[in-house]
Design an enzyme around this catalytic site. Structure first.
Site, PDB file in Angstrom:
ATOM      1  CE1 TYR A  18       0.948  12.521  -5.641  1.00 34.09           C
ATOM      2  CE2 TYR A  18      -0.795  13.870  -4.690  1.00 34.09           C
ATOM      3  CZ  TYR A  18       0.488  13.353  -4.638  1.00 34.09           C
ATOM      4  OH  TYR A  18       1.305  13.664  -3.580  1.00 34.09           O
ATOM      5  CG  HIS A  23      -0.358   4.837  -6.785  1.00 30.91           C
ATOM      6  ND1 HIS A  23      -0.440   3.456  -6.768  1.00 30.91           N
ATOM      7  CD2 HIS A  23       0.013   5.199  -5.533  1.00 30.91           C
ATOM      8  CE1 HIS A  23      -0.123   3.017  -5.558  1.00 30.91           C
ATOM      9  NE2 HIS A  23       0.152   4.041  -4.797  1.00 30.91           N
ATOM     10  CE1 TYR A  68      -2.887  13.501  -1.552  1.00 32.57           C
ATOM     11  CE2 TYR A  68      -3.175  14.079   0.746  1.00 32.57           C
ATOM     12  CZ  TYR A  68      -2.952  14.446  -0.562  1.00 32.57           C
ATOM     13  OH  TYR A  68      -2.814  15.763  -0.888  1.00 32.57           O
ATOM     14  CG  ASN A  70       0.182   4.970   1.474  1.00 33.57           C
ATOM     15  OD1 ASN A  70      -0.063   4.390   0.412  1.00 33.57           O
ATOM     16  ND2 ASN A  70       1.391   5.379   1.780  1.00 33.57           N
ATOM     17  CG  ASP A  95      -1.873   1.274  -8.824  1.00 31.60           C
ATOM     18  OD1 ASP A  95      -0.661   1.104  -8.586  1.00 31.60           O
ATOM     19  OD2 ASP A  95      -2.654   1.756  -7.974  1.00 31.60           O
ATOM     20  CG  ASN A 116       1.789   0.887   0.878  1.00 30.87           C
ATOM     21  OD1 ASN A 116       2.048  -0.201   1.378  1.00 30.87           O
ATOM     22  ND2 ASN A 116       2.730   1.742   0.536  1.00 30.87           N
TER      23      ASN A 116
END
Length: 192
Positions: A18, A23, A68, A70, A95, A116
């Site tokens: 990632y 994100h 993470y 969420n 973001d 989220n």
């Protein structure tokens, strides 16, 4: 007299797969601040990677949640509790697909919109009245799925250069907030 504590939380997803995706704008900005302040993000606490520094008469805690995206609220709620920090001493960087590439938007409070990570934070805190810096990563093209877009990397060249400059400006904005307050940061960094 004990120093006031301020929390600067950059949102993203941990893991090499990632790194440097759209994100992870919050991680990019907190990485810059970590380097500027010679404060490596190595302390593990409250489900996040932290660095603590002193700026003037304040303790500043940089954080990259390791939950993470969420589930970012878990980390932020634990941070607020651990450091006994009022909500207006929390700044979240993340973001935003609804802002043009490289544009910053600074706010005192607000809703989560479509994000989220912010939805998780607002659901885990007593109110949504905390400052935030949104970093525009560009709108999702019609032919893309949203999840693929936010997990994509910037194109080399102009797009990458625009975002590198935006992350530096966002880091400047965080320092402005710490030094001069949210109203000053909004006035200085919400220009078109």
């Amino acid at each position: 007299m004990e120093k006031e504590t301020f929390l600067v939380v950059g949102l993203g997803n941990y893991g090499d797969q990632y790194a440097h995706t759209r994100h992870n704008a919050g991680f990019e900005v907190t990485d810059i601040l970590s380097r500027r302040w010679s404060a490596p993000l190595t302390k593990r606490r409250c489900a996040g990677l932290l660095a603590e520094v002193t700026r003037g008469d304040r303790r500043v805690v940089l954080c990259q949640p390791q939950t993470y995206m969420n589930s970012s609220g878990q980390c932020v709620a634990e941070l607020l509790s651990w450091y006994k920090c009022p909500l207006d001493h929390l700044l979240v960087i993340y973001d935003d697909i609804d802002l043009p590439l490289g544009r910053l938007r600074v706010r005192k409070s607000g809703s989560a919109g479509t994000h989220n990570g912010m939805r998780s934070i607002i659901g885990s805190t007593p109110a949504q009245t905390f400052p935030r810096v949104r970093v525009g990563v560009g709108a999702c093209p019609k032919e893309w799925q949203l999840v693929d877009w936010v997990l994509s990397r910037y194109q080399k060249g102009e797009e990458q250069d625009t975002m590198t400059a935006a992350f530096e400006r966002a880091a400047d904005c965080v320092e402005d907030w710490l030094d001069s307050g949210i109203d000053h940061a909004m006035q200085a960094y919400n220009q078109k």
